[in-house]
Write an enzyme that holds these catalytic residues in place. Structure first.
Site, mmCIF file in Angstrom:
data_model
loop_
_atom_site.group_PDB
_atom_site.id
_atom_site.type_symbol
_atom_site.label_atom_id
_atom_site.label_comp_id
_atom_site.label_asym_id
_atom_site.label_seq_id
_atom_site.Cartn_x
_atom_site.Cartn_y
_atom_site.Cartn_z
ATOM 1 C CD GLU A 1 -5.968 4.785 4.583
ATOM 2 O OE1 GLU A 1 -5.402 5.535 5.400
ATOM 3 O OE2 GLU A 1 -5.348 3.961 3.880
ATOM 4 N NE ARG B 1 -7.351 6.632 9.556
ATOM 5 C CZ ARG B 1 -6.649 6.574 8.439
ATOM 6 N NH1 ARG B 1 -5.353 6.276 8.498
ATOM 7 N NH2 ARG B 1 -7.204 6.788 7.268
ATOM 8 C CG HIS C 1 -4.231 10.709 2.417
ATOM 9 N ND1 HIS C 1 -5.247 10.681 3.353
ATOM 10 C CD2 HIS C 1 -3.390 9.696 2.752
ATOM 11 C CE1 HIS C 1 -5.023 9.707 4.218
ATOM 12 N NE2 HIS C 1 -3.912 9.089 3.878
ATOM 13 C CG ASP D 1 -2.087 0.953 1.066
ATOM 14 O OD1 ASP D 1 -2.417 1.304 -0.081
ATOM 15 O OD2 ASP D 1 -2.685 1.327 2.081
ATOM 16 C CD GLU E 1 -7.501 12.699 4.112
ATOM 17 O OE1 GLU E 1 -7.025 13.585 3.367
ATOM 18 O OE2 GLU E 1 -7.737 11.537 3.718
ATOM 19 C CD GLU F 1 -5.596 2.727 -0.044
ATOM 20 O OE1 GLU F 1 -4.821 2.013 -0.722
ATOM 21 O OE2 GLU F 1 -5.464 2.890 1.174
ATOM 22 C CG ASP G 1 -5.705 -0.194 3.660
ATOM 23 O OD1 ASP G 1 -5.806 -1.376 3.994
ATOM 24 O OD2 ASP G 1 -4.752 0.533 3.984
ATOM 25 C CD GLN H 1 -2.501 4.465 10.660
ATOM 26 O OE1 GLN H 1 -3.714 4.450 10.520
ATOM 27 N NE2 GLN H 1 -1.705 4.957 9.739
ATOM 28 C CE LYS I 1 -3.300 2.374 7.230
ATOM 29 N NZ LYS I 1 -4.209 3.091 6.317
ATOM 30 C CB THR J 1 -7.378 -4.589 2.513
ATOM 31 O OG1 THR J 1 -6.459 -4.083 3.479
ATOM 32 C CG2 THR J 1 -7.403 -3.679 1.306
#
Length: 399
Positions: free
Chosen positions: A189, A227, A123, A116, A348, A191, A223, A230, A243, A247
């Site tokens: 996420e 948080r 971002h 990834d 975000e 992607e 994905d 992480q 993570k 996925t």
């Protein structure tokens, strides 16, 4: 044009024809091509036309087909285009058209390795401002190389698979020691994923101009990200348990040939990149994502402004001599645009949870149990039509 009846403005028009793996009832999974709201069952059609390699389409994954390489991919696409355009093929094809509503889509290929990247400047800038508000948002290496990490291929799942909320260590900002429990800041996420077909040799890097010789096509990727896990674990070695739990990818693989009309120039890269990342034909794709939370559109990230091209990602992935295998998947990282409603993750969109969204009348920050997230994407072609990449969906279950 096509002789097949299909809904107006279908994302799976006769110029698309993505490949996937489907199951009809209790029958064995096999390869099909999407056209409109139907699936062409390719194995019996290929057998009826005495096509060499019809056995590729009778298998429960695309891997054997992917391994055959670009000349076979191109010949197969020409065959598929002829099937849906030539009225003379109707008698052979029509008995093997199956409504998509009647089939269950499977993981389209067996994932070998998963990498990834972190290729969106917007971002990376957003997260830098959130995590390091008193420093430059981009770290010194970001514009010199495509930053990435190796993920866990065994937890890549097909669209529609429920996602169990992960647990792990997390440390609240005002706590002196970490605690253990379910993630409280579960995120997504949006992607774009690139599917490798032709393998490479260990010790031999792939140059940027060989990208299309190795990559068959693309899928939509979600994905999922914890948080809080992480944030506590990622220093000094980067993403790990925050993570690796899941996925999700879309069921249809859109070929690079189908996507070609959506090519756009790569945005200017400053400072200049090192020679192994430079090339005359580096491109991005004009793709728009849509992120839905419980059926409500919350974001529309654009891919065309992504900083690092897929060819550069592949070149950097292999520049140390690492090889790629059939079924490898590498993803762009979160796709985000310059506007607030173009951000591809909830961290975000809600600015770290401080600016909640209003979704179906409720204030929302991170994902709650029972939430369903759907990410769709389409490419804009040079004729102004949409070429769909399908969708990826997942629902959150309590851990």
């Amino acid at each position: 044009m096509t002789w097949i009846d299909m809904p107006a403005n279908s994302p799976f028009g006769p110029d698309n024809l993505p490949l996937g793996v489907f199951r009809l009832g209790d029958e064995e999974p096999r390869v099909g091509a999407a056209i409109g709201d139907q699936v062409i069952d390719l194995a019996p059609v290929a057998s009826a036309q005495m096509m060499d390699g019809a056995q590729w389409f009778a298998r429960p994954s695309l891997n054997d087909f992917l391994a055959l390489g670009r000349p076979t991919w191109q010949a197969t696409r020409e065959w598929l285009l002829d099937l849906v355009r030539n009225e003379n093929d109707r008698e052979v094809v029509e008995p093997h058209l199956i409504p998509q509503s009647a089939v269950t889509m499977q993981l389209p290929f067996e994932v070998a390795d998963y990498v990834d990247f972190y290729a969106s400047e917007q971002h990376a800038t957003n997260l830098g401002r959130l995590f390091r508000p008193d420093s430059e948002p981009l770290l010194p290496n970001w514009k010199h190389l495509p930053v990435g990490y190796h993920g866990r291929s065994g937890t890549i799942v097909a669209s529609g698979t429920d996602i169990v909320r992960p647990s792990g260590q997390r440390k609240a900002p005002d706590a002196t020691v970490p605690s253990y429990g379910p993630s409280q800041r579960l995120d997504i996420e949006a992607e774009l994923g690139y599917v490798v077909g032709t393998p490479s040799v260990l010790g031999k890097p792939i140059p940027v101009d060989a990208f299309e010789d190795h990559v068959y096509g693309v899928v939509v990727v979600n994905d999922w990200s914890a948080r809080d896990l992480q944030a506590w674990e990622y220093v000094p070695l980067g993403p790990f348990l925050g993570k690796s739990f899941a996925t999700s990818i879309s069921p249809w693989v859109v070929s690079l040939e189908a996507l070609a009309p959506a090519k756009v120039p790569l945005p200017a890269q400053d400072p200049p990149v090192l020679p192994y990342l430079a090339g005359e034909s580096l491109v991005n794709y004009d793709i728009t994502f849509e992120v839905y939370l419980n059926g409500e559109l919350v974001s529309s990230p654009p891919y065309k402004d992504i900083y690092w091209s897929p060819a550069q990602m592949l070149a950097h992935l292999t520049v140390n001599g690492a090889s790629v295998r059939t079924g490898d998947l590498y993803a762009s990282g979160t796709v985000s645009g310059a506007q607030p409603d173009q951000r591809g993750s909830f961290i975000e969109l809600t600015w770290g949870g401080r600016e909640p969204l209003i979704v179906n009348g409720d204030k929302r920050t991170f994902l709650e149990n029972g939430d369903q997230v759907t990410i769709t994407a389409w490419a804009t072609t040079n004729t102004g039509t949409r070429l769909g990449l399908g969708e990826v969906t997942g629902r959150i279950l309590a851990g």
